[in-house]
Write a protein that holds these residues in place. Sequence first.
Motif, PDB file in Angstrom:
ATOM      1  N   ARG A 147     -12.412  45.188  32.909  1.00  0.00           N
ATOM      2  CA  ARG A 147     -12.028  44.766  31.554  1.00  0.00           C
ATOM      3  C   ARG A 147     -10.520  44.918  31.344  1.00  0.00           C
ATOM      4  NH1 ARG A 147     -16.743  44.594  28.126  1.00  0.00           N
ATOM      5  NH2 ARG A 147     -15.408  44.785  26.296  1.00  0.00           N
ATOM      6  N   LEU A 148      -9.948  45.988  31.885  1.00  0.00           N
ATOM      7  CA  LEU A 148      -8.510  46.209  31.734  1.00  0.00           C
ATOM      8  C   LEU A 148      -7.711  45.155  32.494  1.00  0.00           C
ATOM      9  CD1 LEU A 148      -6.371  48.099  30.536  1.00  0.00           C
ATOM     10  CD2 LEU A 148      -6.544  49.488  32.589  1.00  0.00           C
ATOM     11  N   THR A 149      -8.144  44.841  33.721  1.00  0.00           N
ATOM     12  CA  THR A 149      -7.468  43.804  34.506  1.00  0.00           C
ATOM     13  C   THR A 149      -7.586  42.450  33.821  1.00  0.00           C
ATOM     14  OG1 THR A 149      -8.020  45.004  36.540  1.00  0.00           O
ATOM     15  CG2 THR A 149      -7.318  42.724  36.776  1.00  0.00           C
ATOM     16  N   ARG A 150      -8.764  42.159  33.336  1.00  0.00           N
ATOM     17  CA  ARG A 150      -8.991  40.868  32.657  1.00  0.00           C
ATOM     18  C   ARG A 150      -8.109  40.717  31.434  1.00  0.00           C
ATOM     19  NH1 ARG A 150     -10.906  39.709  27.251  1.00  0.00           N
ATOM     20  NH2 ARG A 150     -11.741  37.589  27.283  1.00  0.00           N
ATOM     21  N   SER A 151      -8.036  41.750  30.589  1.00  0.00           N
ATOM     22  CA  SER A 151      -7.226  41.677  29.366  1.00  0.00           C
ATOM     23  C   SER A 151      -5.743  41.573  29.685  1.00  0.00           C
ATOM     24  CB  SER A 151      -7.491  42.906  28.491  1.00  0.00           C
ATOM     25  OG  SER A 151      -8.846  42.981  28.128  1.00  0.00           O
ATOM     26  N   SER A 152      -5.277  42.390  30.635  1.00  0.00           N
ATOM     27  CA  SER A 152      -3.862  42.384  30.983  1.00  0.00           C
ATOM     28  C   SER A 152      -3.443  41.061  31.616  1.00  0.00           C
ATOM     29  CB  SER A 152      -3.569  43.544  31.941  1.00  0.00           C
ATOM     30  OG  SER A 152      -2.205  43.619  32.252  1.00  0.00           O
ATOM     31  N   LEU A 153      -4.280  40.529  32.508  1.00  0.00           N
ATOM     32  CA  LEU A 153      -3.956  39.268  33.163  1.00  0.00           C
ATOM     33  C   LEU A 153      -3.964  38.112  32.174  1.00  0.00           C
ATOM     34  CD1 LEU A 153      -3.384  37.789  35.824  1.00  0.00           C
ATOM     35  CD2 LEU A 153      -5.852  37.552  36.143  1.00  0.00           C
ATOM     36  N   ALA A 154      -4.972  38.079  31.308  1.00  0.00           N
ATOM     37  CA  ALA A 154      -5.051  36.998  30.321  1.00  0.00           C
ATOM     38  C   ALA A 154      -3.854  37.026  29.371  1.00  0.00           C
ATOM     39  CB  ALA A 154      -6.356  37.117  29.537  1.00  0.00           C
ATOM     40  N   GLU A 155      -3.398  38.235  29.019  1.00  0.00           N
ATOM     41  CA  GLU A 155      -2.233  38.340  28.136  1.00  0.00           C
ATOM     42  C   GLU A 155      -0.956  37.888  28.834  1.00  0.00           C
ATOM     43  OE1 GLU A 155       0.222  41.783  25.647  1.00  0.00           O
ATOM     44  OE2 GLU A 155      -1.687  42.262  26.625  1.00  0.00           O
ATOM     45  N   ASN A 156      -0.775  38.285  30.088  1.00  0.00           N
ATOM     46  CA  ASN A 156       0.440  37.917  30.820  1.00  0.00           C
ATOM     47  C   ASN A 156       0.486  36.432  31.169  1.00  0.00           C
ATOM     48  OD1 ASN A 156       2.138  40.338  31.242  1.00  0.00           O
ATOM     49  ND2 ASN A 156       0.329  41.151  32.251  1.00  0.00           N
ATOM     50  N   LEU A 157      -0.675  35.797  31.301  1.00  0.00           N
ATOM     51  CA  LEU A 157      -0.688  34.368  31.598  1.00  0.00           C
ATOM     52  C   LEU A 157      -0.132  33.540  30.442  1.00  0.00           C
ATOM     53  CD1 LEU A 157      -4.121  33.957  33.442  1.00  0.00           C
ATOM     54  CD2 LEU A 157      -1.843  33.611  34.404  1.00  0.00           C
ATOM     55  N   ARG A 158      -0.055  34.152  29.240  1.00  0.00           N
ATOM     56  CA  ARG A 158       0.501  33.447  28.080  1.00  0.00           C
ATOM     57  C   ARG A 158       1.964  33.803  27.850  1.00  0.00           C
ATOM     58  NH1 ARG A 158      -4.300  35.514  25.731  1.00  0.00           N
ATOM     59  NH2 ARG A 158      -3.028  36.935  24.480  1.00  0.00           N
ATOM     60  N   ALA A 159       2.554  34.631  28.735  1.00  0.00           N
ATOM     61  CA  ALA A 159       3.928  35.080  28.544  1.00  0.00           C
ATOM     62  C   ALA A 159       4.925  33.952  28.827  1.00  0.00           C
ATOM     63  CB  ALA A 159       4.218  36.270  29.459  1.00  0.00           C
ATOM     64  N   ASP A 160       6.140  34.137  28.313  1.00  0.00           N
ATOM     65  CA  ASP A 160       7.167  33.111  28.460  1.00  0.00           C
ATOM     66  C   ASP A 160       7.561  32.904  29.916  1.00  0.00           C
ATOM     67  OD1 ASP A 160       7.219  32.718  25.743  1.00  0.00           O
ATOM     68  OD2 ASP A 160       8.887  34.110  25.388  1.00  0.00           O
ATOM     69  N   TYR A 161       7.644  33.992  30.695  1.00  0.00           N
ATOM     70  CA  TYR A 161       8.089  33.842  32.082  1.00  0.00           C
ATOM     71  C   TYR A 161       7.083  33.045  32.909  1.00  0.00           C
ATOM     72  CZ  TYR A 161       4.943  37.677  33.464  1.00  0.00           C
ATOM     73  OH  TYR A 161       3.856  38.469  33.713  1.00  0.00           O
ATOM     74  N   VAL A 162       5.796  33.083  32.537  1.00  0.00           N
ATOM     75  CA  VAL A 162       4.794  32.284  33.238  1.00  0.00           C
ATOM     76  C   VAL A 162       4.971  30.804  32.905  1.00  0.00           C
ATOM     77  CG1 VAL A 162       2.316  31.837  33.478  1.00  0.00           C
ATOM     78  CG2 VAL A 162       3.151  34.189  33.360  1.00  0.00           C
ATOM     79  N   ARG A 163       5.207  30.512  31.656  1.00  0.00           N
ATOM     80  CA  ARG A 163       5.458  29.116  31.279  1.00  0.00           C
ATOM     81  C   ARG A 163       6.725  28.583  31.961  1.00  0.00           C
ATOM     82  NH1 ARG A 163       3.418  30.844  26.120  1.00  0.00           N
ATOM     83  NH2 ARG A 163       5.519  31.378  25.397  1.00  0.00           N
TER      84      ARG A 163
END
Length: 308
Positions: free
Chosen positions: A192-208
């Motif tokens: 659950r922790l990996t899922r939440s952290s990854l999903a949040e970082n996938l929306r970050a500016d550096y990913v875009r």
Amino acid sequence: MGRFIARRLLHAIPVLLATTFLIHTLVFVLPGDPIQGLAGDRPVPPAVLAELHDRYHLDDPLLVQYGSYLAGLLSGDFGTTFSGQPVADVLARRWPVTVKLALTAWFFETVLGIALGVWAGLNKGRWADRLVLAGTTVVIAVPVYIVGYLAQLFLGVRLGWFPVSGEEAGWPTAYLLPGLVLASFGLAYVARLTRSSLAENLRADYVRTADAKGLSRRRVVVKHTLRNSLIPVVTFLGVELGSLMAGAIVTEYIFNLPGVGQQVFQSIQLREGPTVVGITTALVMVFVLANLLVDILYGLLDPRIRHA
């Protein structure tokens, strides 16, 4: 980096002192005579009782008892059982079983937990995400002894996939089922922790920005997103390793593994205070060391932490 490690070492000292004092106090403040308790209904000769009280400082004030124990601990002495055996020998005999069990459980938590979390995080809102969330919720809600007995019944007795008791089959065979049971609770949290952290970082500016530059999805996820997402997971796994060492009492009892947890359980029943204090002190030291290593690894993963 050296100053960062030194600060963490200095922080660990008062934690170790406070926890060992609390453990010693809780064990030896209990009413009744532990020596007489070991004898049961049989009377203990007064001379023997006085000799044992003097040897284990049972008549001294609590602070004096703790001071004597701490002085021995600084020289590597974890105490002596009421039967005259060094607690260090008990630890040496029991510790390998607990270490193998804890490392097996930690492996399951790390590999399966992160894999499930990444799978759910990359498929947020889809059936895979809902399946992981539902499954981990069920695992967290069920007590570990229920999970242990059900695993024994279905995976061990009825299907015959794993041994259900003892360590005669050796490692890793005898430790797979108890390791999976011990890991179940932490595995759910890691996922659950990996899922939440990854999903949040996938929306970050550096990913875009990385996507806009034309980088492949795999490179964006593995090289950029996953590293940042694993920082809180590494913290949890480091602390969890210490917890697994100390929290294997129920699992070792269910699967009849002669480890440290089983010894603590038996010593509590027999009111073997020196054994309980010595073993729990060793477990606290492992826990503090695990936290120290986590802090160092956290500083390596995130330079902002060590320079703060």
